[in-house]
Design an enzyme around this catalytic site. Structure first.
Site, PDB file in Angstrom:
ATOM      1  N   GLU A 169       0.825  -1.208   0.000  1.00 44.40           N
ATOM      2  CA  GLU A 169       0.000   0.000   0.000  1.00 44.40           C
ATOM      3  C   GLU A 169       0.861   1.262   0.000  1.00 44.40           C
ATOM      4  O   GLU A 169       0.515   2.265  -0.633  1.00 44.40           O
ATOM      5  CB  GLU A 169      -0.946  -0.019   1.205  1.00 44.40           C
ATOM      6  CG  GLU A 169      -2.052  -1.061   1.045  1.00 44.40           C
ATOM      7  CD  GLU A 169      -2.932  -1.199   2.268  1.00 44.40           C
ATOM      8  OE1 GLU A 169      -4.157  -1.070   2.127  1.00 44.40           O
ATOM      9  OE2 GLU A 169      -2.388  -1.446   3.358  1.00 44.40           O
ATOM     10  N   GLU A 195      -3.675 -10.163   3.476  1.00 43.95           N
ATOM     11  CA  GLU A 195      -4.657  -9.842   4.518  1.00 43.95           C
ATOM     12  C   GLU A 195      -5.816 -10.825   4.582  1.00 43.95           C
ATOM     13  O   GLU A 195      -6.304 -11.162   5.666  1.00 43.95           O
ATOM     14  CB  GLU A 195      -5.202  -8.425   4.304  1.00 43.95           C
ATOM     15  CG  GLU A 195      -4.269  -7.322   4.764  1.00 43.95           C
ATOM     16  CD  GLU A 195      -3.329  -6.864   3.664  1.00 43.95           C
ATOM     17  OE1 GLU A 195      -2.777  -5.763   3.777  1.00 43.95           O
ATOM     18  OE2 GLU A 195      -3.137  -7.612   2.678  1.00 43.95           O
TER      19      GLU A 195
END
Length: 656
Positions: A115, A137
């Site tokens: 990210e 995730e």
């Protein structure tokens, strides 16, 4: 944590380097440092021509601060919203800075690390074997909540973002990440990485994110036309199980694709907070981060110093033996595989592997791993044959899945060096190694087996000897429960669907076929108690000649398309009864959890962490539970529900 350095050319290099950790994570130190760095960039904007974001660690950025995440409760939701909004605001300020920003990804960039890179205009990855990029995730019950979903969807389009990156949990090599659109270029060396970054900055002074340019359209178009297919496809992938993280990722992606960037960010934050404050994410983080770290870190390894393995002998060149040999060779070990003839041994041929039928070729090997047929006498014979030529202190390991190690060690000259190393099939894909300690196995042997397991990339759990050890014993209760349901009159499709909806990766009847009903029959013959499932297995093998997948016929037929055998309806007792779906699912989960608790109480399991990790990685216990023992611990009324099941289905469900 972030070193700020501006060169004479006006290019600022932000170097991530957390002084308190071996890897950079999105902790409070990072948040404060990134805000300060971005503030300084804006203050010095007129002197800045571009920005490079890189790392001083071996990895680029490891991701979120999982210890903090695991403690989150619903009461923390407002503070989490503020924190995530601040992280996202800094990313947004970076990508709208008005100067080109390049991520020089010098190592692994996973989750929050990717990210960080996505908030830059251009991403260059160091092309090394250890570098991985991805969003794991979903495997922890979470979603990429620092802009990962929002930016990936806008960059690639809904379908590629979901299938390749967000829902898969894959960790891609740099070349694959380049092919799939989240990396723009590769570099061979750290120097080249930074040189490329500077060159791109000079060539792209007006850089901006695609979604900040006039005329931007979502790649592949808005989701409306394809929307009905997405939930159906996800449900098919999950095999009917209802799991919060994949569903939240899909919702975040679809909802966010239909609104402006800022609103999409808020949607993403809210979905992440719902997951973070829920029990399932805590379960999965507990098992797949904390327990895994403890197990791989040597929680059950005796604290003794031992020599490193150098030369490994593998006895038996079948599928398991060949897989073990290849795993050892890939780790750089010298490997010799022996079978009864040169032709049979040649089945295991490969780089770094010598194959032979000559015992003398094993001279000096300091590890031997036996992988022959599950026959105690045969195993003793092959050990007796090779012992005279091995190194005098060689580790003696048997890859048995059920045979007690103490019994196999009988007659071996050095029982202290004898140990079980239970690999799982296929060896190349299955990450677990079950190390089985016999009555006379020394601590040094355990440590050597553990170190070998880590060297070849396995997660080693350490268990004590006993019938079926831990994994085979507990999965046996799962199979017995399913086959016993057949005897009760539960329709076979209901049995399979109940297991899949509970989160198991495959139906128990299909799994029994893979294991082989012939083997199940042999194990049942030595069981201390006769179960209804044993009668069904005997009938399948002896009366109907349906021994399993390898023969092309078992609970399933395999002649054309795989389908359940129509004769299974005849296996039921006349007084069969309907069983609620919720009971079917709980019977699977509880029967394994109860036996795992017995394994811990009896000392078969040495640690709860080994039980949780071993159940998920080795025998397919649903990952959302956090492992077979954590499922029991976190259940709101485990003992009460167990007693309900015991009253309806038998004393095996009575809680200890």
């Amino acid at each position: 944590m972030i070193d700020y350095s501006r060169g004479d050319d006006g290019i600022v290099t932000l170097t991530l380097d957390d002084p308190a950790q071996s890897a950079n994570t999105m902790n409070e130190t990072y948040v404060a440092a990134m805000s300060a760095a971005v503030d300084r960039l804006y203050a010095e904007r007129e002197q800045v021509t571009g920005v490079i974001v890189t790392s001083a660690k071996k990895t680029f950025f490891a991701g979120g601060d999982l210890p903090s995440m695991a403690r989150a409760t619903t009461g923390d939701a407002p503070a989490l919203f503020t924190l995530l909004s601040r992280i996202k605001q800094d990313f947004r300020r970076l990508e709208t800075y008005g100067r080109p920003v390049v991520a020089a990804v010098n190592g692994a960039a996973l989750g929050g690390g990717l990210e960080v890179a996505l908030a830059c205009h251009h991403r260059i990855a160091l092309d090394r074997p250890s570098t991985r990029l991805g969003f794991p995730e979903v495997t922890l019950g979470l979603l990429p909540g620092a802009g990962g979903v929002t930016r990936t969807v806008r960059m690639l389009g809904l379908a590629p973002a979901l299938t390749t990156w967000l829902l898969s949990g894959r960790r891609l090599r740099p070349a694959d990440a380049l092919a799939h659109g989240l990396v723009d270029a590769l570099a061979a060396t750290p120097a080249e990485l930074l040189a490329q970054a500077r060159e791109w900055i000079r060539a792209n002074p007006g850089a901006a994110q695609p979604w900040d340019r006039d005329g931007y359209r979502l790649p592949g178009g808005l989701p409306a036309a394809h929307l009905p297919a997405f939930p159906a496809t996800l449900r098919q992938q999950l095999k009917g199980a209802s799991l919060p993280a994949p569903e939240a990722i899909l919702a975040t992606a679809v909802e966010g694709a239909q609104v402006d960037f800022a609103t999409a960010q808020v949607i993403e934050t809210r979905h992440l907070i719902t997951l973070l404050t829920g029990q399932i994410a805590k379960n999965m983080i507990g098992a797949l981060f904390f327990d895994m770290r403890a197990v791989n870190g040597g929680l059950a390894r005796p604290s003794v110093e031992v020599s490193e393995p150098r030369r490994v002998a593998v006895l038996g060149a079948g599928m398991m033996g060949a897989g073990i040999a290849q795993a050892c060779a890939r780790a750089g070990l010298e490997v010799v595989v022996k079978d009864v003839t040169p032709q049979l041994a040649a089945r295991a041929a490969g780089p770094g592997i010598t194959t032979t039928a000559d015992v003398a070729a094993l001279t000096g090997c300091d590890v031997v791993i036996e992988a022959v047929f599950e026959d105690p006498e045969l195993k003793r014979q092959v050990f007796a044959e090779v012992l005279p030529v091995l190194a005098p202190d060689a580790l003696l390991a048997s890859n048995t899945s059920t045979l007690p190690i103490t019994g196999l060690a009988t007659g071996v000259e050095r029982p202290g060096d004898f140990i079980g190393m239970h690999f799982f099939s296929p060896v190349a894909k299955m990450p677990l190694l079950e190390i089985v300690v016999g009555a006379q196995t020394s601590d040094a042997a355990v440590a050597r087996a553990f170190d070998l397991g880590r060297l070849i990339g396995k997660t080693p759990i350490v268990v004590n000897d006993g019938r079926g050890f831990f994994t085979s014993r507990v999965i046996g209760t799962f199979l017995d429960e399913a086959i016993g349901m057949l005897a009760e009159g539960v329709p076979a499709p209901s049995i399979e669907h109940a297991a899949l909806q509970a989160g198991y990766p495959t139906g128990p009847l299909a799994l029994a076929d893979e294991v082989s009903l012939t083997l199940a029959q042999r194990i049942a013959a030595s069981a201390p108690v006769r179960l209804p499932s044993h009668d069904v297995i005997d009938a399948m093998v002896d009366r109907h000649d349906r021994p399993g997948r390898s023969a092309g016929r078992g609970f399933y037929t395999y002649e054309s398309a795989k389908s359940l055998w129509e004769g299974l309806a005849g296996m039921a007792t006349p007084e069969g009864r309907a069983v609620p779906l919720a009971d079917l699912k709980d019977r699977f989960l509880f029967v394994e959890a109860l036996d795992a608790r017995r394994c811990l109480a009896e000392g078969v399991l040495r640690t709860a962490e080994d039980g949780n990790v071993g159940s998920i990685l080795g025998i397919g216990y649903p990952a959302w539970t956090g492992g077979v023992l954590r499922f029991a611990d976190q259940h709101e009324d485990f003992a009460g529900r167990a007693r309900e099941l015991a009253a309806r289905y038998g004393t095996r469900f009575e809680p200890a």
